[in-house]
Every structure is written in C-alpha cells, then in structure tokens.
Design a protein around this motif. Structure first.
Motif, PDB file in Angstrom:
ATOM      1  N   SER A 137     -23.285 -43.242 -16.932  1.00 38.00           N
ATOM      2  CA  SER A 137     -23.663 -44.434 -16.206  1.00 38.00           C
ATOM      3  C   SER A 137     -25.050 -44.783 -17.129  1.00 38.00           C
ATOM      4  O   SER A 137     -25.107 -45.819 -17.501  1.00 38.00           O
ATOM      5  CB  SER A 137     -23.909 -44.541 -14.902  1.00 38.00           C
ATOM      6  OG  SER A 137     -24.437 -45.674 -14.532  1.00 38.00           O
ATOM      7  N   GLN A 138     -25.811 -43.939 -17.176  1.00 34.40           N
ATOM      8  CA  GLN A 138     -27.132 -44.025 -18.077  1.00 34.40           C
ATOM      9  C   GLN A 138     -26.973 -44.289 -19.290  1.00 34.40           C
ATOM     10  O   GLN A 138     -27.305 -45.175 -20.058  1.00 34.40           O
ATOM     11  CB  GLN A 138     -27.930 -43.022 -17.773  1.00 34.40           C
ATOM     12  CG  GLN A 138     -28.633 -42.821 -16.631  1.00 34.40           C
ATOM     13  CD  GLN A 138     -29.249 -41.470 -16.216  1.00 34.40           C
ATOM     14  OE1 GLN A 138     -28.962 -40.621 -16.889  1.00 34.40           O
ATOM     15  NE2 GLN A 138     -30.377 -41.687 -15.467  1.00 34.40           N
ATOM     16  N   MET A 139     -25.744 -43.550 -20.159  1.00 34.64           N
ATOM     17  CA  MET A 139     -25.592 -43.803 -21.509  1.00 34.64           C
ATOM     18  C   MET A 139     -24.763 -45.336 -21.586  1.00 34.64           C
ATOM     19  O   MET A 139     -25.315 -45.742 -22.625  1.00 34.64           O
ATOM     20  CB  MET A 139     -24.522 -42.767 -21.866  1.00 34.64           C
ATOM     21  CG  MET A 139     -24.190 -42.566 -23.395  1.00 34.64           C
ATOM     22  SD  MET A 139     -25.724 -42.006 -24.194  1.00 34.64           S
ATOM     23  CE  MET A 139     -25.423 -42.493 -25.684  1.00 34.64           C
ATOM     24  N   ASP A 140     -23.935 -45.652 -20.602  1.00 31.32           N
ATOM     25  CA  ASP A 140     -23.260 -47.114 -20.745  1.00 31.32           C
ATOM     26  C   ASP A 140     -24.765 -47.868 -20.851  1.00 31.32           C
ATOM     27  O   ASP A 140     -24.488 -48.995 -21.429  1.00 31.32           O
ATOM     28  CB  ASP A 140     -22.439 -47.276 -19.774  1.00 31.32           C
ATOM     29  CG  ASP A 140     -21.394 -46.639 -19.925  1.00 31.32           C
ATOM     30  OD1 ASP A 140     -20.825 -45.978 -20.870  1.00 31.32           O
ATOM     31  OD2 ASP A 140     -20.438 -46.221 -18.806  1.00 31.32           O
ATOM     32  N   ASP A 141     -25.571 -48.021 -19.941  1.00 31.28           N
ATOM     33  CA  ASP A 141     -26.717 -48.820 -19.748  1.00 31.28           C
ATOM     34  C   ASP A 141     -27.477 -48.627 -20.959  1.00 31.28           C
ATOM     35  O   ASP A 141     -27.658 -49.856 -21.802  1.00 31.28           O
ATOM     36  CB  ASP A 141     -27.692 -48.406 -18.587  1.00 31.28           C
ATOM     37  CG  ASP A 141     -27.144 -48.715 -17.676  1.00 31.28           C
ATOM     38  OD1 ASP A 141     -26.165 -49.411 -17.321  1.00 31.28           O
ATOM     39  OD2 ASP A 141     -27.608 -48.047 -16.417  1.00 31.28           O
ATOM     40  N   LEU A 142     -27.883 -47.674 -21.700  1.00 26.11           N
ATOM     41  CA  LEU A 142     -28.363 -47.363 -22.908  1.00 26.11           C
ATOM     42  C   LEU A 142     -27.641 -48.178 -24.202  1.00 26.11           C
ATOM     43  O   LEU A 142     -28.275 -49.031 -25.117  1.00 26.11           O
ATOM     44  CB  LEU A 142     -28.464 -46.103 -23.306  1.00 26.11           C
ATOM     45  CG  LEU A 142     -29.133 -45.651 -24.669  1.00 26.11           C
ATOM     46  CD1 LEU A 142     -29.811 -44.283 -24.535  1.00 26.11           C
ATOM     47  CD2 LEU A 142     -28.345 -45.826 -25.876  1.00 26.11           C
ATOM     48  N   LEU A 143     -26.555 -47.961 -24.171  1.00 23.88           N
ATOM     49  CA  LEU A 143     -25.589 -48.804 -25.227  1.00 23.88           C
ATOM     50  C   LEU A 143     -25.732 -50.234 -25.248  1.00 23.88           C
ATOM     51  O   LEU A 143     -25.557 -50.911 -26.192  1.00 23.88           O
ATOM     52  CB  LEU A 143     -24.138 -48.011 -25.451  1.00 23.88           C
ATOM     53  CG  LEU A 143     -24.138 -46.486 -25.869  1.00 23.88           C
ATOM     54  CD1 LEU A 143     -22.732 -45.924 -25.717  1.00 23.88           C
ATOM     55  CD2 LEU A 143     -24.552 -46.539 -27.350  1.00 23.88           C
ATOM     56  N   ASN A 144     -25.432 -50.645 -23.975  1.00 24.03           N
ATOM     57  CA  ASN A 144     -25.398 -51.975 -23.404  1.00 24.03           C
ATOM     58  C   ASN A 144     -26.694 -52.755 -23.922  1.00 24.03           C
ATOM     59  O   ASN A 144     -26.767 -53.823 -24.539  1.00 24.03           O
ATOM     60  CB  ASN A 144     -25.118 -52.249 -22.051  1.00 24.03           C
ATOM     61  CG  ASN A 144     -23.740 -52.118 -21.794  1.00 24.03           C
ATOM     62  OD1 ASN A 144     -22.678 -52.207 -22.614  1.00 24.03           O
ATOM     63  ND2 ASN A 144     -23.316 -51.741 -20.368  1.00 24.03           N
TER      64      ASN A 144
END
Length: 77
Positions: free
Chosen positions: A54-61
């Motif tokens: 979830s944090q990685m998805d946020d980072l990429l977004n």
C-alpha cells in the motif's frame, strides 16, 4: 521521448520533480549528470526495506503525479 535527448541541465528537471514530490509528502533525491557528467536527470529513492504494498502504491502514485506536473510545466506532455 522520440529522440531520448536529455533535458538542458539549466532546467534542473530532477530538482523540479523533487519539489513537486515534496509538496505531496514524498522525499526524493535529485541527481544529474547521468549521461555525460553534465546532462541527464534521475531521481534516487530510498524506501525502507519494510515498505508495504500500500505504501509502495502511494509512493508510485505521488511520483507519477509529480512527474506529470513537471511535464505540464515544461510543455512536454
């Protein structure tokens, strides 16, 4: 994209992305000179090894939004 020519070093594109990302809560490390010691931009990231999906998805977004904002400013999109 067609020519893959680096941006002019005077534009400081990686620093522009850093500023956009920071406004969105993401810390990045701008780097330059990756092509010939002068030209070329890249962003260094250093997420913790325990980052969640979830944090990685946020980072990429956030990174995608930041790059998009810089593309819009530069008129390359």
């Amino acid at each position: 994209r067609e020519t893959k020519k680096p941006f002019d070093a005077k534009l400081h594109v990686s620093s522009m992305i850093e500023a956009e990302a920071m406004q969105r809560g993401l810390v990045t490390y701008p780097r330059t000179g990756t092509v010939d010691g002068v030209l070329g931009n890249m962003i260094q990231m250093a997420p913790p090894l325990i980052i969640t999906q979830s944090q990685m998805d946020d980072l990429l977004n956030i990174l995608e939004e930041s790059i998009g904002a810089v593309e819009k400013k530069l008129g390359v999109r």
